[in-house]
Design a protein around this motif. Structure first.
Motif: not given
Length: 343
Positions: A225, A228, A232, A281, A278, A267-269, A261, A263
């Motif tokens: 994690s 992410s 942030n 995660e 892209h 996918w984290l975008n 940002l 999510p």
């Protein structure tokens, strides 16, 4: 019309949201082999004089440049200014713009593609390695100099390709006999982060093997994690970070502030005006916080790996060579590492 191209057209009509890479996998061939199958339709073979191409690309102005691996995509708009080439590789050195590390010895084939997409006609130069995997895709944008682009294509495109072969992927066995104590000693003796690559080569170990063999003060595994959370924190604090995403032939680097940002699903975008990321995660299998010594003190990174050992991405705080590490970034990493440390 060859069978692969016919199958491609059928699959493309059935799966309008799939990219050429995905369709090639569905067919059972590499993406480079699919490009070869498209010759005579919307593809042409392109010169493999990559040094000459890199020296000419600055003339066309802005391009959209896509570098990816199996788990992450890095898209950066910019110009091929400040290209520096050596015997085996090179740099495109434009921090906060187009910034690449090029391993040109791994580049084997290339194609010019002119195709219809959901967003209209797209033109690109696509470069592949010996296994048929995409190294770098260079797309024309609305800001590209049309006249210079056409001249570049005319200069390097070829009308035919006599022979085209790709190699099967090789399984490389890991070295299990290495001196962990010596790795730690040499790690602590480094004076530049770039010396780490030579350390790995000397001991014939992977990054993860090196990380596992040293003290937690140098490399510490944390919860997946962490990516992410760090993104942030960077978004909220507004500090500049660096995101490295690459493959065996090219690494592309974003430097700047994260503006958006998003999510979505797994996918984290990141969506910035000139940069998009892209990243899958749910495919992160290991996350490490590493600290490497330099003349100016330690430099801290977050490194992400997939189950198959692929390095998905690497993150740093923005730092100019010779400067101390960014304090905000170090505090962010420390907060995430303390919270997400793997026992």
């Amino acid at each position: 019309m060859n069978a692969y191209y016919q199958r491609y057209l059928t699959l493309k009509a059935e799966h309008t949201n799939k990219f050429a890479r995905d369709l090639a996998t569905m067919i059972g061939i590499s993406e480079a082999e699919l490009c070869y199958a498209r010759i005579g339709a919307d593809a042409k073979p392109f010169s493999t004089d990559f040094a000459a191409l890199l020296k000419e690309l600055h003339k066309v102005g802005e391009t959209m440049n896509i570098v990816r691996n199996e788990y992450a995509v890095h898209e950066q708009a910019g110009q091929y200014d400040n290209v520096k080439l050596g015997n085996h590789g090179g740099l495109v050195l434009n921090p906060r713009a187009l910034d690449q590390r090029l391993f040109v010895s791994k580049w084997v084939s290339s194609f010019y593609i002119k195709e219809m997409t959901k967003r209209g006609e797209k033109e690109s130069i696509q470069i592949f390695d010996a296994y048929g995997d995409a190294i770098l895709k260079i797309y024309m944008t609305d800001n590209t100099n049309r006249q210079e682009w056409d001249a570049l294509v005319a200069q390097f495109v070829m009308e035919s390709l006599d022979q085209f072969l790709v190699s099967p992927h090789e399984h490389i066995s890991e070295n299990l006999l290495f001196d962990a104590k010596k790795i730690e000693e040499e790690w602590r003796a480094m004076t530049d982060v770039h010396q780490f690559f030579n350390l790995l080569n000397r001991h014939n170990v992977t990054r993860q093997q090196a990380f596992s063999s040293v003290s937690d003060t140098l490399a510490c595994q944390v919860d997946n994690s962490a990516l992410s959370e760090i993104l942030n924190l960077a978004l909220n604090d507004g500090n500049e970070i660096m995101i490295f995403i690459g493959n065996r032939g090219c690494v592309q680097i974003f430097t700047g502030v994260i503006e958006k940002l998003m999510p979505k699903d797994n996918w984290l975008n990141i969506f910035n005006p000139k940069f998009t990321m892209h990243l899958m995660e749910d495919q992160i299998a290991e996350t490490w916080v590493t600290r490497k010594p330099t003349k100016e003190g330690y430099v801290t990174s977050l490194e992400l790996f997939a189950k198959d050992g692929t390095q998905i991405a690497q993150l740093y705080g923005q730092r100019t060579e010779g400067d101390l590490e960014q304090e905000t970034w170090r505090n962010q990493i420390d907060a995430v590492a303390l919270k997400a440390k793997v026992a």
